[in-house]
Design an enzyme around this catalytic site. Structure first.
Site, PDB file in Angstrom:
ATOM      1  N   SER A 104      71.712  67.245 127.313  1.00  0.00           N
ATOM      2  CA  SER A 104      72.789  68.022 127.940  1.00  0.00           C
ATOM      3  C   SER A 104      72.849  69.425 127.328  1.00  0.00           C
ATOM      4  O   SER A 104      73.058  70.408 128.031  1.00  0.00           O
ATOM      5  CB  SER A 104      74.139  67.327 127.727  1.00  0.00           C
ATOM      6  N   ARG A 145      65.385  58.869 122.820  1.00  0.00           N
ATOM      7  CA  ARG A 145      64.318  59.598 123.497  1.00  0.00           C
ATOM      8  C   ARG A 145      63.107  59.778 122.599  1.00  0.00           C
ATOM      9  O   ARG A 145      61.971  59.728 123.035  1.00  0.00           O
ATOM     10  CB  ARG A 145      64.813  60.986 123.936  1.00  0.00           C
ATOM     11  N   HIS A 196      70.239  60.459 131.539  1.00  0.00           N
ATOM     12  CA  HIS A 196      71.368  59.521 131.540  1.00  0.00           C
ATOM     13  C   HIS A 196      71.244  58.561 132.726  1.00  0.00           C
ATOM     14  O   HIS A 196      71.436  57.355 132.588  1.00  0.00           O
ATOM     15  CB  HIS A 196      72.706  60.275 131.670  1.00  0.00           C
ATOM     16  N   LYS A 211      86.701  68.919 120.961  1.00  0.00           N
ATOM     17  CA  LYS A 211      85.534  69.614 121.521  1.00  0.00           C
ATOM     18  C   LYS A 211      85.956  70.528 122.648  1.00  0.00           C
ATOM     19  O   LYS A 211      86.967  70.313 123.306  1.00  0.00           O
ATOM     20  CB  LYS A 211      84.509  68.597 122.018  1.00  0.00           C
TER      21      LYS A 211
END
Ligand code: PNS
Length: 188
Positions: free
Chosen positions: A130, A92, A19, A43
């Site tokens: 993450s 990515r 990040h 969440k």
């Protein structure tokens, strides 16, 4: 001269070196970049929004044109509220592409004037996410090169609390499996 403002939305639970790499790249091409943490009531995150905000603020303190904010609801609505012209997202690997393309096209359908800009983080972070950072930390692996020092420290503190919680439950006469909270097991 027209100034370009972009938002970089995400969960950042926790923020990683990937990040940070993207924030640095974004700060070089946009006049202003807002790192926008999604407040998602559905969440069950590892870190509270306030903790994530503090970590990101510390990580981005050196960038004059980067700020940190939180938002709820649609990303495009937030972008309009803060008068951003672009959404920054990282890709990515090819595996990210399908989901990111879908999101970008949906966002464009809802708000045609807003562009999504994809940037690639450095190759050395191409495997960092993450979710994997949380998993490695929970299982006792080293996450030192994957996250900034401050985030690593916060993760270790979380793990210590989780271990103490488990031991405390066992001392209180519960079995190992009874001692583990269901939600904690899921999110660590
Ligand atoms: O870091 P993440 O979890 O990959 O970020 C995903 C995020 C927050 C960018 C995405 O879930 C999002 O934009 N959520 C806000 C709600 C929304 O706008 N949904 C429609 C997306 S097409």
């Amino acid at each position: 001269m027209k100034r370009i403002k972009a938002i970089y939305p995400g969960s950042f639970d926790p923020p990683t070196n990937g990040h940070l790499d993207l924030i640095e790249r974004g700060s070089k091409i946009f006049d202003e970049l807002i790192v926008a943490i999604l407040r998602n009531p559905e969440k069950d995150p590892l870190f509270s929004v306030a903790d994530r905000r503090k970590m990101l603020e510390a990580m981005t303190a050196g960038f004059d044109n980067v700020s940190v904010d939180t938002f709820e609801g649609l990303t495009v609505d937030y972008a309009l509220r803060v008068e951003a012209q672009a959404i920054l997202r990282g890709i990515r690997a090819i595996s990210d592409y399908e989901y990111e393309l879908q999101m970008a096209l949906m966002n464009r359908k809802i708000q045609p004037g807003l562009e999504t800009v994809f940037m690639m983080p450095a190759e050395k972070y191409s495997y960092v996410s993450s979710r994997l950072v949380r998993e490695v930390a929970q299982l006792g692996g080293s996450i030192d090169c994957l996250v900034p020092e401050l985030v690593g420290q916060k993760l270790r503190e979380k793990m210590d609390v989780a271990h103490k919680f488990e031991n405390g439950e066992q001392l209180a006469g519960k079995t190992h499996s009874e001692g583990k909270s269901k939600s904690r097991k899921k999110k660590l």
